[in-house]
Design an enzyme around this catalytic site. Structure first.
Site, short mmCIF file in Angstrom:
data_model
loop_
_atom_site.label_atom_id
_atom_site.label_comp_id
_atom_site.label_asym_id
_atom_site.label_seq_id
_atom_site.Cartn_x
_atom_site.Cartn_y
_atom_site.Cartn_z
N GLN A 1 0.87 -1.22 -0.09
CA GLN A 1 -0.03 0.02 0.08
C GLN A 1 0.91 1.37 0.10
OE1 GLN A 1 1.13 -1.38 2.52
NE2 GLN A 1 0.14 -0.80 4.42
N GLY A 2 2.16 1.13 0.14
CA GLY A 2 2.86 2.28 -0.17
C GLY A 2 3.33 2.80 1.41
N ARG B 1 -6.55 1.04 7.33
CA ARG B 1 -6.52 2.13 8.70
C ARG B 1 -5.10 2.74 8.89
NH1 ARG B 1 -3.71 -0.34 12.48
NH2 ARG B 1 -4.47 0.85 14.28
N GLN B 2 -4.11 2.29 8.15
CA GLN B 2 -2.75 2.62 8.37
C GLN B 2 -2.46 3.93 7.97
OE1 GLN B 2 -0.58 1.34 10.33
NE2 GLN B 2 -0.87 -0.83 10.26
N THR B 3 -2.94 4.54 6.93
CA THR B 3 -2.64 6.21 6.66
C THR B 3 -3.29 6.89 7.47
OG1 THR B 3 -2.33 5.24 4.09
CG2 THR B 3 -3.16 7.80 4.67
N LYS C 1 -6.66 10.12 3.92
CA LYS C 1 -7.34 8.81 4.31
C LYS C 1 -6.76 7.82 3.47
CE LYS C 1 -11.50 10.94 3.12
NZ LYS C 1 -13.03 11.14 3.05
N GLY C 2 -7.10 6.58 4.17
CA GLY C 2 -6.42 5.22 3.51
C GLY C 2 -7.69 5.00 2.22
N GLU D 1 -8.55 -0.91 0.70
CA GLU D 1 -9.66 -2.04 0.17
C GLU D 1 -10.71 -1.30 -0.86
OE1 GLU D 1 -9.02 -4.80 4.21
OE2 GLU D 1 -9.46 -2.61 4.07
#
Length: 331
Positions: free
Chosen positions: A48-49, A89-91, A284-285, A288
């Site tokens: 996801q970078g 959720r990570q970002t 925001k992420g 998905e």
């Protein structure tokens, strides 16, 4: 006969664990030798970078080149828990934790610079390109490298950050509530060609719009959108496990088909930026969510082309021909 159809798919997606479940991310920032900055957090890279975007957030707060930031994120003996790489959720979550930790680190750097520059307060001190500078008298300055030489052996300059996402539990009686925050939104439009003789569906072109809050790295974001489209395309038209009484018949790639580069089209990606005020720099992420609207868009386009509504995936040629014949027989 080949027929053309157009379809649109829309989706919204609540990021994070949701429904009142504690959603916590943590980070530690350290001043390393040679003035480098270390970010220690459990932000797992799954494509996801994260390795790039998390360093970008740290670089922005501490005004340092991203090349001078080290991300330590896959050694549990060194880093704090930042939760799973799931729920997009990570970002948002871990990005916030890193931003908070870096802001705390900024205070530590200013305090140490005050001592070394023989100043009576941190007022007027700013960070600029790897240095702490007294803004109204820039001759007074000290680099991160110099501070690291002074404060690395006996006293290490470091700071911590923690972020807990706001999420409320839904009412068990009514099912009402706001279980997620924030939400991300997207829309995908496709044009397809359906061969009514063979049942083969080809994607001709697509436009994909994705709300990102604020694009931390637009190139990575577009890569996510392309990848999400490819996964959605495979889910819709190709990937068939062919389960028979719990046994997977298509258990190898010679039978379980996935899209190749030849199956993809050039996508007109549109990044929509509406900054989220609680997010790190508004970001925001989108991990998905980029897969979700693809199947509805393709199915709607097939329906527009041949008037058949498919409700079982994947839409294999055999399955589509069967539906087309059934449609003719019922007329």
């Amino acid at each position: 006969m080949k027929k053309i159809g157009k379809g649109i798919g829309l989706s919204y997606y609540g990021t994070g664990y949701g429904n009142g479940f504690p959603d916590v991310s943590r980070a530690i920032i350290k001043l390393l030798p040679a003035g480098r900055i270390g970010i220690y957090c459990g932000v797992t890279e799954v494509g996801q970078g994260a390795k790039t975007s998390m360093r970008q957030i740290g670089a922005e707060v501490l005004d340092i080149d991203i090349e001078n930031i080290d991300l330590v994120h896959e050694d549990t003996s060194l880093m704090p828990d930042s939760g799973t790489a799931a729920a997009t959720r990570q970002t948002y979550n871990t990005g916030n934790a890193i931003k908070i930790a870096c802001e705390n680190m900024k205070k530590e750097l200013l305090e140490k610079a005050k001592i070394e520059l023989n100043l009576n307060s941190t007022s007027g001190l700013t960070l600029e390109k790897g240095e702490v500078i007294l803004s109204f008298f820039p001759q007074k300055r000290i680099s991160y490298k110099k501070l690291s030489e002074i404060y690395y052996n006996d006293v290490i300059i470091e700071a911590k950050g923690e972020f807990t996402a706001q999420t409320t539990e839904m009412d068990k009686e009514t099912g009402q509530g706001a279980p997620y925050w924030p939400y991300t939104f997207n829309a995908c439009a496709v044009e397809v060609e359906v061969d009514t003789e063979t049942g083969i569906v080809n994607i001709l072109k697509s436009t994909f719009a994705q709300d990102a809050g604020r694009a931390v790295n637009p190139m990575l974001l577009e890569g996510q959108m392309d990848g999400g489209f490819a996964m959605g395309l495979g889910y819709t038209l190709f990937e068939d496990l062919n389960l028979d009484k719990g046994i997977m018949k298509n258990n190898r790639f010679s039978k379980y088909l996935i899209p190749t580069a030849m199956d993809m089209v050039d996508i007109n990606n549109i990044i929509v930026e509406d900054p989220e005020p609680t997010a790190p720099y508004g970001a925001k992420g989108i991990g998905e969510p980029v897969t979700i609207p693809i199947a509805p868009a393709i199915l709607n386009a097939i329906y527009d082309a041949v008037g058949v509504r498919i409700k079982e995936l994947p839409v294999t040629p055999e399955k589509l021909i069967k539906h087309l014949r059934g449609c003719k027989e019922n007329r």
